[in-house]
Design an enzyme around this catalytic site. Sequence first.
Site, PDB file in Angstrom:
ATOM      1  N   TYR A 131      66.300  19.340  73.237  1.00 12.68           N
ATOM      2  CA  TYR A 131      66.927  20.575  72.535  1.00 12.68           C
ATOM      3  C   TYR A 131      68.203  20.617  72.909  1.00 12.68           C
ATOM      4  CZ  TYR A 131      67.871  25.481  72.240  1.00 12.68           C
ATOM      5  OH  TYR A 131      68.733  26.647  71.882  1.00 12.68           O
TER       6      TYR A 131
HETATM    7  N1  NAP Z   1      65.262  31.429  73.041  1.00 15.48           N
HETATM    8  C1  NAP Z   1      66.233  31.531  73.778  1.00 15.48           C
HETATM    9  O1  NAP Z   1      66.048  32.138  75.059  1.00 15.48           O
HETATM   10  C2  NAP Z   1      67.586  31.103  73.303  1.00 15.48           C
HETATM   11  C3  NAP Z   1      68.683  31.010  74.197  1.00 15.48           C
HETATM   12  C4  NAP Z   1      70.012  30.438  73.723  1.00 15.48           C
HETATM   13  C5  NAP Z   1      70.060  30.071  72.466  1.00 15.48           C
HETATM   14  N2  NAP Z   1      68.925  30.126  71.534  1.00 15.48           N
HETATM   15  C6  NAP Z   1      69.217  29.768  70.243  1.00 15.48           C
HETATM   16  O2  NAP Z   1      69.146  30.663  69.362  1.00 15.48           O
HETATM   17  C7  NAP Z   1      68.666  30.406  68.126  1.00 15.48           C
HETATM   18  C8  NAP Z   1      68.257  31.406  67.289  1.00 15.48           C
HETATM   19  O3  NAP Z   1      67.177  32.512  68.142  1.00 15.48           O
HETATM   20  P1  NAP Z   1      66.112  33.164  67.424  1.00 15.48           P
HETATM   21  O4  NAP Z   1      65.201  34.109  68.539  1.00 15.48           O
HETATM   22  O5  NAP Z   1      66.676  33.877  66.421  1.00 15.48           O
HETATM   23  O6  NAP Z   1      65.103  32.025  66.789  1.00 15.48           O
HETATM   24  P2  NAP Z   1      64.041  31.957  65.838  1.00 15.48           P
HETATM   25  O7  NAP Z   1      63.468  33.337  65.454  1.00 15.48           O
HETATM   26  O8  NAP Z   1      62.943  30.881  66.214  1.00 15.48           O
HETATM   27  O9  NAP Z   1      64.699  31.802  64.459  1.00 15.48           O
HETATM   28  C9  NAP Z   1      64.957  30.139  64.185  1.00 15.48           C
HETATM   29  C10 NAP Z   1      64.758  30.287  62.391  1.00 15.48           C
HETATM   30  O10 NAP Z   1      65.086  28.799  62.050  1.00 15.48           O
HETATM   31  C11 NAP Z   1      64.441  28.544  60.918  1.00 15.48           C
HETATM   32  N3  NAP Z   1      64.066  27.228  60.589  1.00 15.48           N
HETATM   33  C12 NAP Z   1      63.574  26.176  61.328  1.00 15.48           C
HETATM   34  N4  NAP Z   1      63.377  25.178  60.453  1.00 15.48           N
HETATM   35  C13 NAP Z   1      64.308  25.421  59.409  1.00 15.48           C
HETATM   36  C14 NAP Z   1      64.735  24.441  58.420  1.00 15.48           C
HETATM   37  N5  NAP Z   1      64.238  23.243  58.180  1.00 15.48           N
HETATM   38  N6  NAP Z   1      65.395  25.195  57.344  1.00 15.48           N
HETATM   39  C15 NAP Z   1      65.831  26.440  57.347  1.00 15.48           C
HETATM   40  N7  NAP Z   1      65.559  27.337  58.373  1.00 15.48           N
HETATM   41  C16 NAP Z   1      64.804  26.729  59.477  1.00 15.48           C
HETATM   42  C17 NAP Z   1      63.030  29.335  61.300  1.00 15.48           C
HETATM   43  O11 NAP Z   1      62.483  29.358  59.973  1.00 15.48           O
HETATM   44  P3  NAP Z   1      60.812  29.403  59.891  1.00 15.48           P
HETATM   45  O12 NAP Z   1      60.072  30.657  60.293  1.00 15.48           O
HETATM   46  O13 NAP Z   1      60.724  28.926  58.417  1.00 15.48           O
HETATM   47  O14 NAP Z   1      60.397  28.293  60.561  1.00 15.48           O
HETATM   48  C18 NAP Z   1      63.334  30.478  61.920  1.00 15.48           C
HETATM   49  O15 NAP Z   1      63.581  31.550  61.050  1.00 15.48           O
HETATM   50  C19 NAP Z   1      67.483  29.395  68.580  1.00 15.48           C
HETATM   51  O16 NAP Z   1      67.068  28.562  67.505  1.00 15.48           O
HETATM   52  C20 NAP Z   1      68.055  28.993  69.565  1.00 15.48           C
HETATM   53  O17 NAP Z   1      68.553  27.517  69.148  1.00 15.48           O
HETATM   54  C21 NAP Z   1      67.389  30.385  72.189  1.00 15.48           C
END
Ligand code: NAP
Length: 217
Positions: A131
Amino acid sequence: MAMDVAVAGGHGKIALRLLRLLAERGDRARGLIRNPDHAPDLEAVGALPVGADLENLDPDAIATSISGCDAVVFAAGAGPGSGAARKRTVDYGGAVKLIGACRAEGIRRYLMVSAMGVRDPAARGEQMRPYYEAKLEADEALAASGLDYTIVRPGRLTDDPGTGLIEAAERLERIGAIPRDDVAATLAACLDADNTIGKSFDLLGGQTPIAEALAAL
Ligand SMILES: NC(=O)c1ccc[n+]([C@@H]2O[C@H](COP(=O)([O-])OP(=O)(O)OC[C@H]3O[C@@H](n4cnc5c(N)ncnc54)[C@H](OP(=O)(O)O)[C@@H]3O)[C@@H](O)[C@H]2O)c1
């Protein structure tokens, strides 16, 4: 002036918060989604749902989905339940496809939701390394793209209510958390803060109002 902003991964937790903020302040907020069933959730926050699967659509179709935008935000992610292959196709491949789409459409402004851990993927456990490697390569591709980028690297995300107070710097010497509300508010504020163009910064919950913290970068 009102902007037209496309948020990739439009049904994500940060994305929905950001789309709501953009719509509330009068911007045209477009959310790129892959599942049509998610469209009503976007409409409920005042955003326009646009079908755009970043893995399976060809680059021309992604370009069409952001045509006419002033800025894009990459907030998509394969998520914790996915394996290394989807980290490549979404976290890296999707971000790079969006860079190409911006080039094709003449869109210069690109905000990346990155992560603090990208600074040292090798220090991460076997499971998280793909990741962070994918995110790091996506950040490097964006920084080298010639676009007007801002790379925002939040720490651990929480669903706590936002405080409007952050700590942001090119490199923070502590680890910690930040509410998704405050990440979304910081992204919205970056669109108004041209001094953030060409910058990458760590982001945690803190003591400084968002606009003030961004102005100091
Ligand atoms: N978790 C942590 O503590 C953390 C910390 C720092 C940074 N981050 C980053 O922050 C980002 C955003 O966080 P979040 O909590 O908002 O994530 P999230 O709720 O998991 O949102 C990710 C979105 O990406 C979409 N996605 C996946 N595959 C796709 C595709 N092929 N085409 C278009 N959309 C697609 C998903 O859609 P579906 O519902 O269709 O799957 C989901 O809506 C994370 O992805 C990560 O990289 C996370």
